[in-house]
Design an enzyme around this catalytic site. Sequence first.
Site, PDB file in Angstrom:
ATOM      1  N   CYS A   1      99.619  58.474 -23.269  1.00  0.00           N
ATOM      2  CA  CYS A   1      98.185  58.749 -23.318  1.00  0.00           C
ATOM      3  C   CYS A   1      97.393  57.635 -22.617  1.00  0.00           C
ATOM      4  O   CYS A   1      97.473  57.504 -21.403  1.00  0.00           O
ATOM      5  CB  CYS A   1      97.735  58.962 -24.757  1.00  0.00           C
ATOM      6  SG  CYS A   1      96.133  59.805 -24.883  1.00  0.00           S
TER       7      CYS A   1
ATOM      8  N   HIS B   1     101.505  63.020 -27.262  1.00  0.00           N
ATOM      9  CA  HIS B   1     101.835  62.215 -28.441  1.00  0.00           C
ATOM     10  C   HIS B   1     102.945  62.908 -29.224  1.00  0.00           C
ATOM     11  O   HIS B   1     103.068  64.130 -29.198  1.00  0.00           O
ATOM     12  CB  HIS B   1     100.605  62.069 -29.350  1.00  0.00           C
ATOM     13  CG  HIS B   1      99.543  61.183 -28.810  1.00  0.00           C
ATOM     14  ND1 HIS B   1      99.658  59.814 -28.763  1.00  0.00           N
ATOM     15  CD2 HIS B   1      98.319  61.479 -28.281  1.00  0.00           C
ATOM     16  CE1 HIS B   1      98.563  59.293 -28.246  1.00  0.00           C
ATOM     17  NE2 HIS B   1      97.729  60.275 -27.943  1.00  0.00           N
TER      18      HIS B   1
END
Length: 510
Positions: free
Chosen positions: A336, A447
Amino acid sequence: MPAKTIMVQGTASHVGKSILTAALCRIFHQDGYRVAPFKSQNMALNSFVTADGSEMGRAQVVQAEAAGLLPSVDMNPVLLKPTGNASSQVVVLGRPLDNYTAWDYHQDLAGKLWSIVTAALDRLCGQFDIVVIEGAGSPAEVNLQDTDIVNMKVARQVEAPVLLVADIDRGGALASVVGTLELLPPGDKERVKGIIINKFRGDISLFQPAISFLEQKTGVPVCGVVPFFDDIYIQDEDSVAIESKHDHAGNDGGKVEIAVLRLPRISNFTDFDPLESEPDVHLRYVGRKDKLGQPDLIIIPGSKNTIEDLMYLKQTGLAGAIARLARQGVSVIGICGGFQMLGRELKDPYKTESAIEKISGLGLLDMQTIFAREKVTSQVQAVVAEDSNFLSCYNTPLTGYEIHMGRTELGTQVKPAFVINIRSGCQVHLLDGAQNAAGSVWGTYIHGIFDNDAFRRHILDMLKEKKGLNTVGQAVLISTEQKKQAGYDRLAELVRHSLDMQLVYKLMEM
């Protein structure tokens, strides 16, 4: 019939409210009740995305899992994600509202959110037998009592008995219990029906005089003393937890050494819990250049403020050290915000995350990221890109979730790492992540990617092979889900035997 309720409040932050709430959820679930957790307002950088694309605090996700439920934003209607020392992004019912200073939030917004909080709580109380409510910080913070939407105001709303938790490991537990009760208004003080002493070490018989003193001094029974433990796997909700994790380099030579960068605004660090649980992995969190050493893998995690944390890497010399090790062939992965840092440039034209509109990245991947106004929050399923340089033989679907503001554009010198084929339940074909030609540097927006057991094992075996370690028959595939459930059961057993559960049920009039 409306649900019975019980509320867990604390004498301070980090006394163990969240984990005791999870324990009670599991105990009630084991006893055959339909139980749900609730925390009206949570402050955390560790968040999760539900099946419908809503964002909520991870602590309530853990509690929902302990209760045998899929998480819902009704369990955490207001989430505060700190963006600076005195400001946070406010997420309401799973959607970002805006960034607010602490002053503006408490003086203007909090009161307006009360109807949303009560509506969410009412929905839970209408669906379940028991709702276990968690407070935040301390109810005795007199400067915040007028704008409180998370402690005693919630208890008053549903007439919930309150269990007050104190952390004896940090010291001053008796004083903190007595002081908290003395600072509460008389009506709220009467709502405290039990005291829990948490994180106790030593011979409990030696503590009995203190229990008697507390009960005589306060008139409130001590429901139990919960021992300190560090051998039960329960995911942490707050980055405070990683401060105690070791950062020393080196291991016995038979393990893969992984260094996760301890960013000041690190988010979703639970991404790496499955790696830490592997017996052939030595994982450490590193916040200083002189602690980086020569790991086999460097992971740059997610961040709530990517640009500010990238500046931190540059100012501390970590950025240069990472680039040097990458040139030497050390593997680097970005998740991310960490993925965004790997590129040539990051732009924030709308000042979404920072007042800095443009900054050069680490330059390890040929790409640039532009921050948008809208946040992407979705659960996804993905596969490794067909022409992948680092996982061309891996074809098992992967699951995870996205939480990001940036949109990344790839240059000609990189390839996508994954292809997202399902997002929020809809079939799509979206390229995700990037990788260099050698496959030694790659990143993704997904994630929870290391929660995929076979994928995690494949990555580790590749690293072991690169290090010259034997990968045949050396490791057993660990199920992350089974480990979670076993942890909830062990936690429930410990707490069940530490608390007077008959008293707890009596307080709920059950």
